[in-house]
Design a protein around this motif. Structure first.
Motif, PDB file in Angstrom:
ATOM      1  N   GLU A  69       0.837  -1.192   0.000  1.00 20.12           N
ATOM      2  CA  GLU A  69       0.000   0.000   0.000  1.00 20.12           C
ATOM      3  C   GLU A  69       0.877   1.249   0.000  1.00 20.12           C
ATOM      4  OE1 GLU A  69      -3.920   1.784   2.151  1.00 20.12           O
ATOM      5  OE2 GLU A  69      -2.974   0.002   2.984  1.00 20.12           O
ATOM      6  N   ILE A 109       0.626   2.785  -9.696  1.00 21.92           N
ATOM      7  CA  ILE A 109      -0.440   2.524  -8.732  1.00 21.92           C
ATOM      8  C   ILE A 109      -1.782   2.834  -9.394  1.00 21.92           C
ATOM      9  CG2 ILE A 109      -1.314   3.070  -6.431  1.00 21.92           C
ATOM     10  CD1 ILE A 109       1.712   4.513  -6.383  1.00 21.92           C
ATOM     11  N   GLU A 113      -4.196   5.905 -13.469  1.00 17.79           N
ATOM     12  CA  GLU A 113      -3.056   5.344 -12.766  1.00 17.79           C
ATOM     13  C   GLU A 113      -2.148   6.473 -12.311  1.00 17.79           C
ATOM     14  OE1 GLU A 113      -2.160   1.099 -14.828  1.00 17.79           O
ATOM     15  OE2 GLU A 113      -1.433   2.858 -15.898  1.00 17.79           O
ATOM     16  N   SER A 138      -5.740   3.527  -9.754  1.00 16.95           N
ATOM     17  CA  SER A 138      -6.804   4.077  -8.924  1.00 16.95           C
ATOM     18  C   SER A 138      -8.052   3.240  -9.160  1.00 16.95           C
ATOM     19  CB  SER A 138      -7.073   5.536  -9.301  1.00 16.95           C
ATOM     20  OG  SER A 138      -8.156   6.032  -8.568  1.00 16.95           O
ATOM     21  N   VAL A 139      -8.641   2.735  -8.093  1.00 17.81           N
ATOM     22  CA  VAL A 139      -9.796   1.858  -8.228  1.00 17.81           C
ATOM     23  C   VAL A 139     -11.111   2.591  -8.048  1.00 17.81           C
ATOM     24  CG1 VAL A 139      -8.584  -0.219  -7.559  1.00 17.81           C
ATOM     25  CG2 VAL A 139      -9.602   1.211  -5.804  1.00 17.81           C
ATOM     26  N   LYS A 140     -11.049   3.848  -7.720  1.00 19.79           N
ATOM     27  CA  LYS A 140     -12.279   4.597  -7.527  1.00 19.79           C
ATOM     28  C   LYS A 140     -12.181   5.926  -8.270  1.00 19.79           C
ATOM     29  CE  LYS A 140     -10.433   6.343  -3.232  1.00 19.79           C
ATOM     30  NZ  LYS A 140     -10.542   6.435  -1.821  1.00 19.79           N
ATOM     31  N   SER A 184     -13.444   5.942 -13.717  1.00 20.49           N
ATOM     32  CA  SER A 184     -13.664   4.500 -13.807  1.00 20.49           C
ATOM     33  C   SER A 184     -15.079   4.175 -14.277  1.00 20.49           C
ATOM     34  CB  SER A 184     -13.384   3.837 -12.454  1.00 20.49           C
ATOM     35  OG  SER A 184     -14.262   4.335 -11.473  1.00 20.49           O
ATOM     36  N   ARG A 191      -4.344   7.617   1.393  1.00 23.65           N
ATOM     37  CA  ARG A 191      -4.013   6.308   0.828  1.00 23.65           C
ATOM     38  C   ARG A 191      -4.172   6.405  -0.680  1.00 23.65           C
ATOM     39  NH1 ARG A 191      -6.665   1.653   4.569  1.00 23.65           N
ATOM     40  NH2 ARG A 191      -5.357   2.083   6.375  1.00 23.65           N
ATOM     41  N   ILE A 192      -3.151   6.038  -1.403  1.00 18.78           N
ATOM     42  CA  ILE A 192      -3.155   6.154  -2.861  1.00 18.78           C
ATOM     43  C   ILE A 192      -3.670   4.874  -3.499  1.00 18.78           C
ATOM     44  CG2 ILE A 192      -1.763   6.698  -4.888  1.00 18.78           C
ATOM     45  CD1 ILE A 192      -2.004   8.893  -2.638  1.00 18.78           C
ATOM     46  N   GLY A 193      -3.254   3.743  -2.987  1.00 18.55           N
ATOM     47  CA  GLY A 193      -3.626   2.451  -3.535  1.00 18.55           C
ATOM     48  C   GLY A 193      -2.487   1.475  -3.331  1.00 18.55           C
ATOM     49  N   ARG A 194      -2.518   0.389  -4.081  1.00 15.49           N
ATOM     50  CA  ARG A 194      -1.475  -0.635  -3.979  1.00 15.49           C
ATOM     51  C   ARG A 194      -0.667  -0.672  -5.271  1.00 15.49           C
ATOM     52  NH1 ARG A 194      -1.737  -3.688   0.460  1.00 15.49           N
ATOM     53  NH2 ARG A 194      -3.673  -3.605   1.645  1.00 15.49           N
ATOM     54  N   SER A 241       0.925  -1.883  -8.433  1.00 18.28           N
ATOM     55  CA  SER A 241       0.601  -2.975  -9.350  1.00 18.28           C
ATOM     56  C   SER A 241       1.784  -3.359 -10.233  1.00 18.28           C
ATOM     57  CB  SER A 241      -0.581  -2.599 -10.240  1.00 18.28           C
ATOM     58  OG  SER A 241      -0.230  -1.538 -11.107  1.00 18.28           O
TER      59      SER A 241
END
Length: 89
Positions: free
Chosen positions: A13, A43, A58, A45-47, A51, A22-25, A27
């Motif tokens: 993370e 990294i 990213e 972005s999932v939200k 999206s 928090r930026i994300g994990r 990849s």
């Protein structure tokens, strides 16, 4: 750099110390093959707004912005507005 160094970063993370967000994990990473050093953390972005419309956002964070690599977390210090890339899927 050992071959597995980049592999150990994937999945950690990422926290931005500028604002504590928090930026994300991580990849993926980009590395300089000649020197064997990591250049960039990728990294996703999932939200977010993009999206929903089929665009992927990213963050590409330069290794020089990494403050500390811990067991589970990577701390960075950067303004993320300059690190965003939006791609069509």
């Amino acid at each position: 750099m050992k071959d597995d160094c980049a592999v150990r970063l994937i999945g950690k993370e990422v926290i931005n110390v500028k604002d504590g967000s928090r930026i994300g994990r991580i990849s993926d990473v980009c590395a300089d093959v000649k020197s064997g050093t990591i250049c960039t953390l990728i990294i996703p972005s999932v939200k977010g707004f993009f999206s929903f419309f089929g665009k992927k956002k990213e963050y590409f964070v330069n290794w020089c912005n990494v403050v500390k690599v811990g067991k589970d977390i990577v701390l960075i210090d950067t303004d993320l507005r300059g690190c965003v890339r939006i791609c069509e899927e």
